[in-house]
Design an enzyme around this catalytic site. Structure first.
Site, PDB file in Angstrom:
ATOM      1  CG  ASN A  18     -12.537 -12.749   1.245  1.00 49.39           C
ATOM      2  OD1 ASN A  18     -12.643 -13.936   0.210  1.00 49.39           O
ATOM      3  ND2 ASN A  18     -12.699 -12.434   2.052  1.00 49.39           N
ATOM      4  CE  LYS A  20     -15.378 -11.042   1.680  1.00 53.01           C
ATOM      5  NZ  LYS A  20     -16.595 -10.306   2.841  1.00 53.01           N
ATOM      6  CG  HIS A 106     -11.983 -12.987   6.197  1.00 48.82           C
ATOM      7  ND1 HIS A 106     -13.448 -12.419   6.861  1.00 48.82           N
ATOM      8  CD2 HIS A 106     -11.864 -12.171   5.707  1.00 48.82           C
ATOM      9  CE1 HIS A 106     -13.681 -11.767   6.054  1.00 48.82           C
ATOM     10  NE2 HIS A 106     -13.054 -10.925   5.071  1.00 48.82           N
ATOM     11  CD  GLU A 108     -16.435 -11.998   5.375  1.00 48.48           C
ATOM     12  OE1 GLU A 108     -16.688 -12.868   5.029  1.00 48.48           O
ATOM     13  OE2 GLU A 108     -17.026 -10.704   5.047  1.00 48.48           O
ATOM     14  CD  GLU A 178      -9.899  -7.966   5.393  1.00 48.23           C
ATOM     15  OE1 GLU A 178      -9.747  -7.888   4.072  1.00 48.23           O
ATOM     16  OE2 GLU A 178     -11.364  -9.036   5.972  1.00 48.23           O
ATOM     17  N   GLY A 184     -17.969  -4.866   4.089  1.00 47.00           N
ATOM     18  CA  GLY A 184     -19.096  -4.919   3.394  1.00 47.00           C
ATOM     19  C   GLY A 184     -20.152  -4.241   4.026  1.00 47.00           C
ATOM     20  CB  SER A 224     -16.278  -0.799   2.327  1.00 42.71           C
ATOM     21  OG  SER A 224     -17.065  -1.101   3.104  1.00 42.71           O
TER      22      SER A 224
HETATM   23  P1  PGA Z   1     -15.551  -5.537   1.818  1.00 42.45           P
HETATM   24  O1  PGA Z   1     -14.530  -7.420   2.740  1.00 42.45           O
HETATM   25  O2  PGA Z   1     -14.039  -5.051   0.507  1.00 42.45           O
HETATM   26  O3  PGA Z   1     -16.655  -6.618   0.270  1.00 42.45           O
HETATM   27  O4  PGA Z   1     -15.823  -4.799   2.943  1.00 42.45           O
HETATM   28  C1  PGA Z   1     -13.124  -6.957   2.460  1.00 42.45           C
HETATM   29  C2  PGA Z   1     -12.653  -8.324   3.825  1.00 42.45           C
HETATM   30  O5  PGA Z   1     -13.543  -8.938   4.155  1.00 42.45           O
HETATM   31  O6  PGA Z   1     -12.199  -9.349   3.174  1.00 42.45           O
END
Ligand code: PGA
Length: 266
Positions: A18, A20, A106, A108, A178, A184, A224
């Protein structure tokens, strides 16, 4: 007996990147090319790899990966097919750009853009109608986990997100667990925590549908994921792959993750 064997064998590991809101078109082409080069010997019987660039780079990334086994995914969608919906993009458009997957719900989107379970449900249905595989994200926040509400929150996200989805259709989706506190942040769920939670999700799918369906649906872990922790995570029986953010932004780390996952036999 035969049916459940076939369904269980369908749980091919899936690693999705992803990206982003990162990468210009030029950078996206470079990253996709590098990943393709690194994975040219990938055993696609064993693993499925998906790149999810921003909308602006979808068509170009598709051009790069079209002659490989790597698939294209989008990061979001709107549920209407077309119309006066300024700023939105439909399944029809994503399909036209080469997408086989769409990330839906997601955290976010939920956190910053007011995405609620009812929207996730509409988007999920739109993707299924367009024969695009939805990767449906669920996850609890830190305060929900600390307040012992993880299962309740995930239960609601799944029940409301999957509302009205038939048994036949639910087999086509991928779920990504997640935990919001791990995204992140560099703070990964312990493999045992991921397993326990993903087992809960699978048991819930069993209640909502049946055992064969629950055993066939792939559940990724995200939050992460990196070279140092992917092996232990995807060795867990109910972790069928990873949704990767930060570590999908460089050729070495993303291709490295796929190679490690490819070597895991369950
Ligand atoms: P990250 O993000 O690996 O940077 O923690 C995962 C995601 O948001 O799908």
């Amino acid at each position: 007996m035969f049916v459940s064997y076939v369904l269980i064998k369908m749980r091919k590991t899936i690693i999705a990147g992803n990206w982003k809101m990162y990468k210009t078109i030029t950078e996206a082409i470079e990253l996709a090319n590098g990943v393709k080069r690194e994975l040219f010997q990938m055993d696609s019987q064993n693993i499925e790899v998906v790149l999810c660039p921003p909308f602006t780079a979808l068509a170009e990334v598709y051009e790069v990966i079209a002659d490989s086994d790597i698939q294209l995914g989008a990061q979001d969608v709107y549920w209407q097919e077309e119309g006066a919906f300024t700023g939105e993009i439909s399944c029809k458009m994503l399909k036209d750009a080469g997408c086989k997957f769409i990330i839906i719900g997601h955290s976010e989107r939920r956190q910053f853009f007011g995405e609620i379970n009812a929207f996730v449900n509409k988007k999920l249905k739109a993707a299924l109608n367009s024969e695009i595989t939805p990767i449906v994200c669920v996850g609890e926040t830190l305060s929900e986990r600390e307040g012992n509400r993880t299962f309740e929150v995930l239960g609601n996200q799944i029940k409301e997100g999957l509302d009205g989805i038939t048994e036949e259709d639910v087999l086509k989706i991928v779920i990504a667990y997640e935990p919001v506190w791990a995204i992140g942040t560099g703070r990964t769920a312990k493999p045992i925590q991921a397993q326990e939670t993903q087992k809960y999700i699978r048991n819930l799918l069993k209640e909502l549908y049946n055992n064969d369906v629950a055993e066939a649906i792939r559940i990724q872990y995200g939050g992460s994921v990196k070279l140092e922790n992917i092996l232990e995570l995807i060795q867990q029986p109910d972790v069928d792959g990873a949704l990767v953010g930060g570590a999908s932004l460089s050729i070495e780390s993303f291709a490295g993750l796929v190679k490690i996952a490819c070597g895991v036999k369950k």
